[in-house]
Design a protein around this motif. Structure first.
Motif, PDB file in Angstrom:
ATOM      1  N   ASN A 119      -2.782  -1.358  -2.523  1.00 58.43           N
ATOM      2  CA  ASN A 119      -1.863  -0.382  -1.922  1.00 58.43           C
ATOM      3  C   ASN A 119      -1.309  -0.879  -0.592  1.00 58.43           C
ATOM      4  OD1 ASN A 119      -2.223   1.372  -4.039  1.00 58.43           O
ATOM      5  ND2 ASN A 119      -3.931   2.424  -3.054  1.00 58.43           N
TER       6      ASN A 119
ATOM      7  N   ARG B 207       2.659  -1.676  -0.122  1.00 57.26           N
ATOM      8  CA  ARG B 207       3.402  -0.967   0.922  1.00 57.26           C
ATOM      9  C   ARG B 207       4.089  -1.959   1.851  1.00 57.26           C
ATOM     10  NH1 ARG B 207      -0.206   2.713   4.340  1.00 57.26           N
ATOM     11  NH2 ARG B 207      -0.913   0.649   4.958  1.00 57.26           N
ATOM     12  N   TYR B 208       3.391  -3.045   2.183  1.00 62.53           N
ATOM     13  CA  TYR B 208       3.973  -4.069   3.051  1.00 62.53           C
ATOM     14  C   TYR B 208       5.152  -4.762   2.377  1.00 62.53           C
ATOM     15  CZ  TYR B 208       4.565  -8.521   5.325  1.00 62.53           C
ATOM     16  OH  TYR B 208       5.113  -9.615   5.919  1.00 62.53           O
TER      17      TYR B 208
ATOM     18  N   SER C 137       7.020  -3.677   0.021  1.00 56.46           N
ATOM     19  CA  SER C 137       8.155  -2.798  -0.249  1.00 56.46           C
ATOM     20  C   SER C 137       9.042  -2.661   0.993  1.00 56.46           C
ATOM     21  CB  SER C 137       7.667  -1.423  -0.699  1.00 56.46           C
ATOM     22  OG  SER C 137       7.044  -0.729   0.354  1.00 56.46           O
TER      23      SER C 137
END
Length: 57
Positions: free
Chosen positions: A46, A50-51, A53
């Motif tokens: 996750n 997240r990074y 994206s």
């Protein structure tokens, strides 16, 4: 001569920035693949997604 020097300097700065961002992206992708291989995908997946994206948009 001054315009050529400014142009070459700008190109080198953009190339250096691109190399830094690309190496971070490659490192995160490699770390994600390594975590899948070591069966610790659930811990860091996750965070990495997240990074990554942030740069994908």
């Amino acid at each position: 001569m001054a315009y050529q020097l400014i142009g070459i300097s700008v190109l080198w700065i953009f190339l250096f920035g691109y190399i830094i961002v690309a190496s971070i992206d490659f490192g995160a992708g490699f770390f994600n693949a390594y975590s899948v291989f070591r069966n610790k995908h659930h811990i860091i997946s996750n965070i990495i997604q997240r990074y990554l994206s942030l740069f994908g948009k």
